[in-house]
Motif scaffolding. Structure first.
Motif: not given
Length: 228
Positions: A78-79, A83-84, A114-115
């Motif tokens: 994510k960093e 997208l997670i 989370v996305d």
């Protein structure tokens, strides 16, 4: 049937530290399934670089279930701009699992921003389509991904070669695992990509593996299709 050219398999082969197998589908949207532990991501990236891409090139990172050795690396992805995603029940389990997580890892459990949530059904990611199957039993919020066109099943810790996921961890349930096994063994899988251990190729070999596991592990179940 051989492994698709745009599927990259990164097995975890160390006997001294636990981690999971990771898989990359190199499509118009580059997908990483199960990044593993955060502190071991450099091992994964070193192997990815040899194949021409890095963690920063991942567009979407998915977790099959909410155990640290499969999902912890999502935060780093994510960093880096990916997208997670995981199942909604997996994220809920993580909030309940915090104390055990910190006891198991010796570290504070990170937040997982989370996305989107993974759910049963069709998941379109660019030019690739994955069928998501909800498969609890090893862990709440566990899912398998079936890449139908090449017949590849990413089974997480539901099923391995000649074995199944353990059910003695928090949230485990043998009856649910048996039900999940029945669900995925009906797929026309030609390649089995489990969360640990070797990959299995060939429709016949994958089918035989399912039948042997059902006979050996679940023969005692009165009705594998019903949770006990």
């Amino acid at each position: 049937m051989s492994v698709p050219k745009n599927l990259y398999i990164y097995p975890w082969e160390s006997y001294t530290e636990n981690n999971c197998n990771s898989f990359v589908i190199d499509g118009s949207v580059r997908i990483l399934i199960d990044p593993g532990h955060a502190h071991l991501l450099h091992h994964l990236e070193a192997r990815m670089v040899r194949d021409g891409f890095s963690l920063e090139d991942i567009h979407v990172a998915l977790a099959t279930h909410p155990h640290p050795d499969h999902c912890e690396g999502l935060v780093k992805l994510k960093e880096l701009g990916a997208l997670i995603a995981m199942h909604e029940e997996a994220l809920a389990f993580l909030s309940r699992f915090r104390a055990q997580w910190e006891q198991m890892t010796g570290q504070r459990m990170p937040d997982f921003p989370v996305d989107f949530f993974i759910k049963e059904g069709r998941l379109e990611l660019g030019s690739e389509v994955l069928q998501v199957l909800e498969t609890p039993g090893h862990a709440p919020g566990s899912v398998c991904f079936y890449w139908q066109e090449p017949g590849v099943l990413f089974s997480g810790d539901v099923v391995f070669v000649q074995s199944v996921g353990r059910v003695d961890l928090p949230g485990g349930h043998a009856g649910l695992l048996a039900r999940s096994l029945e669900k995925i063994m009906s797929l026309d899988s030609q390649v089995l990509c489990p969360g640990h251990g070797p990959v299995l190729e060939g429709r016949g070999a994958v089918k035989e593996n399912f039948y042997l596991i059902r006979q050996y592990f679940f023969a005692h179940q009165a009705s594998p299709s019903s949770p006990q």
